[in-house]
Design an enzyme around this catalytic site. Structure first.
Site, PDB file in Angstrom:
ATOM      1  CD  GLU A 166      -3.037  -1.023   2.208  1.00  7.44           C
ATOM      2  OE1 GLU A 166      -3.153   0.226   2.881  1.00  7.44           O
ATOM      3  OE2 GLU A 166      -3.947  -1.783   2.280  1.00  7.44           O
ATOM      4  CD  GLU A 358      -3.557  -6.110   3.910  1.00  6.98           C
ATOM      5  OE1 GLU A 358      -4.211  -5.267   4.383  1.00  6.98           O
ATOM      6  OE2 GLU A 358      -2.392  -5.894   4.181  1.00  6.98           O
TER       7      GLU A 358
HETATM    8  C1  GCO Z   1      -3.368  -1.931   5.244  1.00  9.57           C
HETATM    9  C2  GCO Z   1      -2.834  -2.464   6.121  1.00  9.57           C
HETATM   10  C3  GCO Z   1      -3.069  -3.335   7.284  1.00  9.57           C
HETATM   11  C4  GCO Z   1      -4.549  -2.715   7.925  1.00  9.57           C
HETATM   12  C5  GCO Z   1      -5.661  -3.308   7.367  1.00  9.57           C
HETATM   13  C6  GCO Z   1      -6.833  -2.970   8.205  1.00  9.57           C
HETATM   14  O1  GCO Z   1      -2.884  -2.362   4.164  1.00  9.57           O
HETATM   15  O2  GCO Z   1      -4.118  -0.948   5.264  1.00  9.57           O
HETATM   16  O3  GCO Z   1      -1.966  -3.420   5.198  1.00  9.57           O
HETATM   17  O4  GCO Z   1      -1.920  -3.166   7.956  1.00  9.57           O
HETATM   18  O5  GCO Z   1      -4.377  -3.492   9.268  1.00  9.57           O
HETATM   19  O6  GCO Z   1      -5.796  -2.981   6.157  1.00  9.57           O
HETATM   20  O7  GCO Z   1      -6.819  -1.673   8.008  1.00  9.57           O
END
Ligand code: GCO
Length: 454
Positions: A166, A358
């Protein structure tokens, strides 16, 4: 569930990141990261919490891997804490820190779980940040050196690599809104940091290929499909802008080797365009990733309303949707959005292998007397998104795997420990882990898949 049909070889995994779970923030020679420092700032994190202990995974990784095995997880995505290996960001290696990941990887392999490494999930070494960090052009080489060290040390045993998690969040929240570490508020700097990350990614991919180690290297972007809700000229224009700023500015360089022209023009007008030197875009283009990692949490609904180029979020999700389910993060549950997103990736970027790195939800997770959690909402959430995956594959998308976020409850950045995403419950006082109903469901689903998928 009958409708969920995922092919044999489809990877079911679960994900975490170093700062959110490891703890041991200053043990065995680890250097500080920008998150160690950021959490000490007054008011930065809910309840003044931090990741000093987190889930104490640094000491409990064997127990955690045993739980993953119990849930039949095929692959585990984790990130490496850069300052654990290079306390200053570069230079001398901290052997004990590097050895931790040897142990973690070996334990995973021993248990039949495929390790999937992310090199950067936001915990930049603090010392290097203080010397300029992502705002310095040399950061690309310094990151590539760190990556090379990891390829050499863990390569062979690890076949799945991602450079960045990200970049949008690292750049915009870290350097524009300042809500995340390192807490800088300067849109021009955000774009410069992001450009250096694109360069760092390209240099790491190049080094990976030169190293000759077997495996694939990708990058993970957070993406949201954009829905034009009003279908007017102005809402269409807003939607294009939102898609460009949030999605394409990051995915186009990674997978096309260029910045989107419409957003580049906008940035030039604003004075926020990054400085790009001759050769940068060629380097980025020549070293595109092997796979496309995507994190999906919500869609963007864009309306016909007044939004200027700086306040582009004004018309996003600005009206409620009747009957929508909302998670504890305040995010709309909308699995069809995942289908749309996968179709968009397919039409914009072609048949590159895609992994959902994710996807998950925070829930209230009311605990029974023995720590048990009947999180039916989360079971429904996972089912809905797996169904979207199965539909996308049916529609021709080259989707290869799904990682649930997160393996266990953990430090949710500025929300501290107040938001629980895990399929494993963590009692932060005792560090006791308890499999939630969703964990049991996911484990059973994977077992069935392994037996019956064709
Ligand atoms: C994200 C993150 C995670 C967060 C998840 C929930 O990539 O934003 O990789 O670290 O914890 O997305 O908000």
């Amino acid at each position: 569930m009958e409708d969920i049909k995922l092919p044999k070889g489809f990877v079911f995994g679960t994900a975490t990141s170093s700062y959110q779970i490891e703890g041991a923030w200053n043990e065995d020679g680890k250097g500080e990261s920008i998150w160690d420092e950021f959490c000490r700032r007054k008011g930065a994190i809910a309840n003044g919490e931090d990741g000093t202990t987190a889930c104490d995974h640094y000491h409990r990784y064997k127990e955690d891997i045993a739980l993953m095995k119990k849930l039949n997880v095929m692959s585990y995505r984790f990130s490496i804490s850069w300052p654990r290996i290079f306390p200053d960001g570069y230079g001398k290696v901290n052997e004990k820190g590097a050895a931790f990941y040897d142990s973690l990887i070996d334990e995973l392999i021993k248990n039949g779980i495929e390790p999937s490494i992310t090199l950067y999930h936001w915990d930049l070494p603090l010392k290097f940040h203080e010397e300029g960090g992502w705002l310095k052009r040399e950061s690309a080489d310094i990151f590539a050196d760190y990556a090379k060290y990891c390829f050499k040390r863990y390569g062979g045993r690890v076949k799945m690599w991602a450079t960045f998690n990200e970049m949008y969040v690292a750049a915009h929240l870290g350097y524009e809104s300042g809500k995340f570490a390192p807490g800088i508020q300067d849109p021009k700097k955000a774009m410069q940091a992001a450009h250096h990350m694109h360069l760092a990614h390209a240099k790491a991919v190049k080094a990976f290929r030169q190293s000759g180690i077997k495996g694939q290297i990708g990058i993970v972007h957070c993406m949201s499909p954009v829905y034009d809700m009003d279908k007017t000229n102005r809402s269409a224009e807003n939607a294009r802008k939102v898609d460009g700023i949030w999605n394409r500015w990051f995915t186009d360089p990674s997978f096309k080797g260029s910045y989107p022209e419409d957003i580049m023009e906008m940035r030039k007008r604003q004075g926020t365009a990054p400085e790009i030197l001759p050769g940068d875009m060629e380097l980025i283009k020549e070293n595109r990733a092997d796979f496309f990692g995507v994190n999906f949490y919500f869609r963007f609904r864009v309306y016909d309303c007044d939004s200027d180029e700086f306040n582009w979020m004004n018309c996003v999700n600005s009206r409620p949707v009747e009957g929508a389910k909302i998670t504890e993060m305040g995010w709309e549950v909308f699995p069809e959005g995942l289908f749309t997103l996968l179709k968009n990736i397919d039409s914009q970027y072609g048949k590159i292998p895609v992994y959902i790195m994710e996807n998950g939800m925070a829930a209230k997770d009311i605990e029974g007397p023995n720590g048990e959690v009947a999180d039916d909402g989360r079971v429904e959430y996972i089912k809905g998104h797996l169904l979207a995956c199965s539909d996308a594959i049916k529609a021709g998308c080259n989707l290869k795997g799904y990682y649930y976020w997160s393996f266990m409850d953990n430090f949710e950045w500025t929300s501290g420990y107040s938001k629980r995403f895990g399929i494993i419950r963590v009692d932060y006082k005792t560090q006791k882990r308890t499999i939630k109903k969703s964990g049991q469901w996911y484990g059973d689903f994977i077992a069935l898949h392994k037996k019956t998928a064709v």
